[in-house]
Design a protein around this motif. Structure first.
Motif, PDB file in Angstrom:
ATOM      1  N   LYS A 287      30.167  19.140 -65.211  1.00  0.00           N
ATOM      2  CA  LYS A 287      30.499  19.480 -63.965  1.00  0.00           C
ATOM      3  C   LYS A 287      29.875  18.944 -62.761  1.00  0.00           C
ATOM      4  CE  LYS A 287      32.073  24.174 -65.456  1.00  0.00           C
ATOM      5  NZ  LYS A 287      33.416  23.705 -65.096  1.00  0.00           N
ATOM      6  N   GLU A 288      28.413  18.510 -63.273  1.00  0.00           N
ATOM      7  CA  GLU A 288      27.803  17.685 -62.419  1.00  0.00           C
ATOM      8  C   GLU A 288      28.312  16.337 -62.075  1.00  0.00           C
ATOM      9  OE1 GLU A 288      23.270  15.809 -61.797  1.00  0.00           O
ATOM     10  OE2 GLU A 288      23.463  17.539 -63.380  1.00  0.00           O
ATOM     11  N   LYS A 289      28.800  15.566 -63.142  1.00  0.00           N
ATOM     12  CA  LYS A 289      29.253  14.412 -63.023  1.00  0.00           C
ATOM     13  C   LYS A 289      30.771  14.530 -62.151  1.00  0.00           C
ATOM     14  CE  LYS A 289      31.794  10.681 -65.589  1.00  0.00           C
ATOM     15  NZ  LYS A 289      32.221  10.402 -66.995  1.00  0.00           N
ATOM     16  N   ILE A 290      31.440  15.431 -62.300  1.00  0.00           N
ATOM     17  CA  ILE A 290      32.697  15.787 -61.571  1.00  0.00           C
ATOM     18  C   ILE A 290      32.258  15.938 -60.098  1.00  0.00           C
ATOM     19  CG2 ILE A 290      34.538  17.309 -61.039  1.00  0.00           C
ATOM     20  CD1 ILE A 290      34.605  17.915 -63.994  1.00  0.00           C
ATOM     21  N   LEU A 291      31.398  16.608 -59.576  1.00  0.00           N
ATOM     22  CA  LEU A 291      31.022  16.945 -58.400  1.00  0.00           C
ATOM     23  C   LEU A 291      30.393  15.389 -57.856  1.00  0.00           C
ATOM     24  CD1 LEU A 291      29.984  18.779 -56.040  1.00  0.00           C
ATOM     25  CD2 LEU A 291      27.678  18.732 -57.079  1.00  0.00           C
ATOM     26  N   GLU A 292      29.571  14.819 -58.472  1.00  0.00           N
ATOM     27  CA  GLU A 292      29.141  13.631 -57.967  1.00  0.00           C
ATOM     28  C   GLU A 292      30.076  12.357 -57.735  1.00  0.00           C
ATOM     29  OE1 GLU A 292      25.470  12.114 -59.735  1.00  0.00           O
ATOM     30  OE2 GLU A 292      24.450  13.799 -59.174  1.00  0.00           O
ATOM     31  N   THR A 293      30.995  12.697 -58.517  1.00  0.00           N
ATOM     32  CA  THR A 293      32.157  11.479 -58.628  1.00  0.00           C
ATOM     33  C   THR A 293      33.196  12.026 -57.121  1.00  0.00           C
ATOM     34  OG1 THR A 293      32.169  11.320 -60.605  1.00  0.00           O
ATOM     35  CG2 THR A 293      34.338  10.795 -59.478  1.00  0.00           C
ATOM     36  N   ILE A 294      33.437  13.376 -56.874  1.00  0.00           N
ATOM     37  CA  ILE A 294      34.122  13.915 -55.769  1.00  0.00           C
ATOM     38  C   ILE A 294      33.423  13.356 -54.501  1.00  0.00           C
ATOM     39  CG2 ILE A 294      34.711  15.699 -54.630  1.00  0.00           C
ATOM     40  CD1 ILE A 294      36.549  15.461 -57.018  1.00  0.00           C
ATOM     41  N   VAL A 295      32.023  13.632 -54.350  1.00  0.00           N
ATOM     42  CA  VAL A 295      31.338  13.301 -53.239  1.00  0.00           C
ATOM     43  C   VAL A 295      31.501  11.675 -52.883  1.00  0.00           C
ATOM     44  CG1 VAL A 295      29.045  13.276 -52.367  1.00  0.00           C
ATOM     45  CG2 VAL A 295      29.799  15.419 -53.540  1.00  0.00           C
ATOM     46  N   SER A 296      31.480  11.058 -54.099  1.00  0.00           N
ATOM     47  CA  SER A 296      31.425   9.469 -53.763  1.00  0.00           C
ATOM     48  C   SER A 296      32.941   8.903 -53.140  1.00  0.00           C
ATOM     49  CB  SER A 296      31.081   8.687 -54.973  1.00  0.00           C
ATOM     50  OG  SER A 296      32.128   8.858 -55.877  1.00  0.00           O
ATOM     51  N   LEU A 297      33.943   9.899 -53.491  1.00  0.00           N
ATOM     52  CA  LEU A 297      35.448   9.325 -53.062  1.00  0.00           C
ATOM     53  C   LEU A 297      35.479   9.939 -51.895  1.00  0.00           C
ATOM     54  CD1 LEU A 297      37.286  10.218 -56.578  1.00  0.00           C
ATOM     55  CD2 LEU A 297      36.659   8.134 -55.592  1.00  0.00           C
ATOM     56  N   ILE A 298      34.856  10.966 -51.252  1.00  0.00           N
ATOM     57  CA  ILE A 298      35.166  11.369 -49.973  1.00  0.00           C
ATOM     58  C   ILE A 298      35.236  10.242 -48.842  1.00  0.00           C
ATOM     59  CG2 ILE A 298      34.337  12.810 -47.752  1.00  0.00           C
ATOM     60  CD1 ILE A 298      33.042  14.781 -49.869  1.00  0.00           C
ATOM     61  N   PRO A 299      36.253  10.223 -48.143  1.00  0.00           N
ATOM     62  CA  PRO A 299      36.616   9.108 -47.300  1.00  0.00           C
ATOM     63  C   PRO A 299      35.286   9.294 -45.908  1.00  0.00           C
ATOM     64  CG  PRO A 299      38.612  10.179 -47.449  1.00  0.00           C
ATOM     65  CD  PRO A 299      37.683  10.975 -48.158  1.00  0.00           C
ATOM     66  N   ALA A 300      34.909   8.215 -45.409  1.00  0.00           N
ATOM     67  CA  ALA A 300      33.836   8.151 -44.366  1.00  0.00           C
ATOM     68  C   ALA A 300      34.605   8.734 -43.271  1.00  0.00           C
ATOM     69  CB  ALA A 300      33.537   6.556 -44.162  1.00  0.00           C
ATOM     70  N   ASP A 301      35.808   8.779 -43.082  1.00  0.00           N
ATOM     71  CA  ASP A 301      36.349   9.189 -41.785  1.00  0.00           C
ATOM     72  C   ASP A 301      36.158  10.851 -41.455  1.00  0.00           C
ATOM     73  OD1 ASP A 301      38.868   6.923 -41.088  1.00  0.00           O
ATOM     74  OD2 ASP A 301      38.180   7.298 -43.156  1.00  0.00           O
ATOM     75  N   LYS A 302      35.584  11.032 -40.253  1.00  0.00           N
ATOM     76  CA  LYS A 302      35.368  12.395 -40.032  1.00  0.00           C
ATOM     77  C   LYS A 302      36.593  13.125 -39.979  1.00  0.00           C
ATOM     78  CE  LYS A 302      33.103  15.184 -36.310  1.00  0.00           C
ATOM     79  NZ  LYS A 302      32.467  15.359 -35.210  1.00  0.00           N
TER      80      LYS A 302
ATOM     81  N   ALA B 282      22.309  18.585 -58.718  1.00  0.00           N
ATOM     82  CA  ALA B 282      22.794  17.310 -58.429  1.00  0.00           C
ATOM     83  C   ALA B 282      21.602  16.349 -58.001  1.00  0.00           C
ATOM     84  CB  ALA B 282      23.931  17.355 -57.365  1.00  0.00           C
ATOM     85  N   SER B 283      21.931  15.094 -58.014  1.00  0.00           N
ATOM     86  CA  SER B 283      20.730  14.126 -57.334  1.00  0.00           C
ATOM     87  C   SER B 283      20.580  14.551 -56.013  1.00  0.00           C
ATOM     88  CB  SER B 283      21.312  12.800 -57.525  1.00  0.00           C
ATOM     89  OG  SER B 283      22.376  12.427 -56.885  1.00  0.00           O
ATOM     90  N   PRO B 284      19.315  14.205 -55.384  1.00  0.00           N
ATOM     91  CA  PRO B 284      18.951  14.124 -54.061  1.00  0.00           C
ATOM     92  C   PRO B 284      19.844  13.493 -53.314  1.00  0.00           C
ATOM     93  CG  PRO B 284      17.124  13.795 -55.557  1.00  0.00           C
ATOM     94  CD  PRO B 284      18.157  13.644 -56.297  1.00  0.00           C
ATOM     95  N   VAL B 285      20.454  12.130 -53.691  1.00  0.00           N
ATOM     96  CA  VAL B 285      21.259  11.380 -52.922  1.00  0.00           C
ATOM     97  C   VAL B 285      22.536  12.186 -52.394  1.00  0.00           C
ATOM     98  CG1 VAL B 285      22.598   9.320 -52.658  1.00  0.00           C
ATOM     99  CG2 VAL B 285      20.318   9.277 -53.717  1.00  0.00           C
ATOM    100  N   THR B 286      23.113  12.878 -53.469  1.00  0.00           N
ATOM    101  CA  THR B 286      24.217  13.645 -53.259  1.00  0.00           C
ATOM    102  C   THR B 286      24.068  14.755 -52.264  1.00  0.00           C
ATOM    103  OG1 THR B 286      25.012  13.053 -55.697  1.00  0.00           O
ATOM    104  CG2 THR B 286      26.047  15.073 -54.482  1.00  0.00           C
TER     105      THR B 286
END
Length: 593
Positions: free
Chosen positions: A268-283, A303-307
């Motif tokens: 689940k942590e892997k899923i979460l961090e992948t989802i966050v990395s895929l969020i478009p930069a557009d506001k 999750a990681s501090p970066v996430t």
């Protein structure tokens, strides 16, 4: 779902103990072991179609014997896939679909059932079915991708994964009007019969069934084309998160399955961090509600501090769009105080918003003020809700209330409501906690209606009541002095001293005089807010000290200030009630003037 039927003979395979054999008048001359299953078969239908079996038989030391034994331990798909290939060689009827295509295709390639061995062999037939049926369908491609998980390396090497993803992305990028195939769309309130047009996010639910790595590949491919708006990408991320991470903060895994639970949480942590990395930069590509929920999940899963930092930053940038419902995130089931709401998470997002608000340089200053005041209004509404939580510590409530700058609250009516609710829901609150709670309240920013309620509010500390009364009288004096002629202005300035005269008219009973005298002998007169005159009446001491600041007149600590602790320690319950009653009467007089 499309199917392909091969062969015409009936199925004559049967099981005897742990052995699978085929009904035939010809005795078996080929024994093949696949994992724990033994197959008693024949050379004449298998060898002409399998290059691998030809090679193994020629290399076998038993080549000239009547029966050859081969061991196939590494065949992809195991016994089921091997049996499909064997039945194809015997001409037995088999049905192929997206559900069993992957193991059949991988096993046939393993057995080298290619065109180099025989024309229109099994690999060729499966390839035709894959290209003309599976890749042409939407759900067929989805199901095929789902079945690549157990044989992912083989599927990737044979091009199954790549070609399915390309087919799906091509269909997703088509205009909705050209979508003619069936798809899954189960949004609440949506009925296909009532909607003639295809929704723009028709594809998001089907791809949410895929593994996170396959989902990432599809979303990455879609984003690289820059055809779809960021909001559609965000919707796909939201649908996937709802399917794979639904309210996991409400329950903890059982201790009996700790290792299994840890693997589940890691996934689940892997899923979460992948989802966050895929969020478009557009506001605005994802909602603030979704962002806050992801932040809560990141906190729960460790999750990681970066996430966490990225989610906090993005949530802070969109905090101006938040509503009260967006902030009412349930607290983790294992939090220290068993609170119902995650107030710490809201404070984290608010602090991120304030950092962003301070750094920005808006062209319109009024817009910046409206933004911060909207946030203040939202936080005060949130405080009114969480104040009803019986387990909410006063320190957390005060910490969130104090996080806002003064400019965020042009008036403190909503904050007063939150404080009053908390005092009502926590009747056993200590005097120190009540004082700490009311310390965040600015009595100068209360409306007349709220002041009238505060004067009569027995839950408030006496010091707060006196402050409300004093500042309201100051307002009345200021308003009166602006309207009255010069001689009457002087009388308006004397209204504050008249208040003290009204309070001094209180007389004590003989028993109260005796108890009051004992208290007065043991107390320090210079620090008391009230004292007893020789005629037995209560009288306020000289007016408290004040200082002028950029934000107005504020009460300051000094020897002349009326300290709540001293007032409450020296007054009996009857005397406190008298003070409050006089305060109400004086407040009414001030309003009438």
């Amino acid at each position: 779902m499309k199917f392909m039927k091969l062969g015409t003979r009936p199925d004559t395979f049967y099981t005897e103990e742990s052995t699978r054999t085929v009904i035939s008048d010809v005795p078996s001359d080929l024994t093949i072991q696949v994992n724990n299953t033994i197959y008693l078969l024949h050379k004449y239908p298998l060898l002409p179609k399998s290059g691998l079996l030809q090679q193994l038989c020629s290399e076998s030391e038993e080549e000239n014997s009547s029966n050859i034994t081969l061991v196939l331990q590494d065949i992809p798909g195991g016994e089921e896939a091997f049996e499909l290939c064997a039945k194809f060689c015997y001409g037995i009827t088999i049905n192929l679909s997206a559900h069993n295509f992957v193991p059949a295709f991988c096993a046939s390639n393993f057995l080298q059932m290619s065109e180099a061995v025989e024309k229109m062999n099994f690999v060729k037939r499966l390839e035709v079915f894959f290209s003309s049926c599976i890749l042409e369908g939407w759900k067929d491609s989805i199901v095929t991708l789902q079945n690549t998980g157990r044989l992912f390396e083989w599927s990737e090497n044979l091009g199954i994964v790549r070609r399915c993803i390309e087919s799906l992305v091509e269909k997703i990028l088509l205009p909705p009007a050209k979508v003619t195939w069936s798809y899954t769309y189960t949004r609440p309130g949506y009925e296909k019969k009532r909607h003639q047009s295809v929704p723009k996010d028709w594809w998001t639910e089907d791809i949410s069934f895929l593994d996170i790595d396959l989902f990432r590949c599809i979303v990455t491919a879609i984003r690289s084309t820059n055809v779809l708006p960021p909001q559609l990408i965000g919707e796909a991320l939201h649908v996937y998160t709802c399917r794979w991470l639904p309210d996991i903060t409400k329950s903890r895994p059982r201790e009996s399955s700790t290792s299994q639970a840890e693997n589940c949480l890691d996934r689940k942590e892997k899923i979460l961090e992948t989802i966050v990395s895929l969020i478009p930069a557009d506001k605005g590509s994802v909602s603030i509600r979704f962002m806050i929920r992801l932040l809560g999940l990141a906190k729960f899963l460790g999750a990681s501090p970066v996430t966490k930092a990225e989610l906090t930053r993005r949530a802070g940038m969109q905090f101006g769009e938040a509503t009260l419902d967006d902030l009412l995130l349930p607290a983790q089931s294992s939090n220290d105080h068993n609170t119902s709401y995650d107030i710490d998470l809201v404070k984290t997002v608010l602090e991120s918003f304030l950092r962003h608000w301070k750094r920005q340089t808006p062209t319109d200053e009024n817009q910046s003020i409206r933004l911060i005041r909207k946030a203040g209004k939202l936080i005060d509404s949130y405080l009114q809700v969480v104040a009803k939580d019986a387990c909410m510590p006063v320190q957390k409530l005060v910490s969130l209330a104090e996080a806002l700058p003064r400019i965020a609250r042009p008036e403190h009516d909503d904050l007063y409501k939150a404080i009053n609710i908390y005092l009502k829901e926590h009747p056993d609150l200590t005097k120190a906690d009540r004082k700490q709670l009311c310390h965040v309240l600015d009595c100068q920013k209360l409306s007349p209606e709220v002041c009238a309620h505060a004067v009569k509010n027995e839950r408030l500390p006496l010091r707060t009541v006196v402050q409300v009364l004093f500042f309201e009288q100051e307002k009345c004096n200021t308003a009166t002095s602006r309207q009255l002629p010069s001689p009457e202005k002087f009388r308006g300035r004397r209204q504050t001293s008249e208040i003290r005269e009204d309070v001094s008219k209180l007389t004590l009973s003989s028993d109260e005089k005796t108890s009051k005298a004992k208290v007065n002998r043991s107390s320090t007169p210079s620090t008391s807010g009230l004292h007893q005159r020789s005629d037995g009446k209560l009288q306020l001491k000289p007016e408290p000290s004040f200082k002028r600041t950029g934000t107005g007149t504020e009460m300051v600590k000094g020897r002349d200030i009326i300290e709540e602790e001293i007032l409450e320690s020296q007054l009996s319950l009857h005397e406190k009630a008298q003070v409050r009653r006089v305060s109400e009467q004086t407040y009414s007089k001030g309003r009438e003037r």
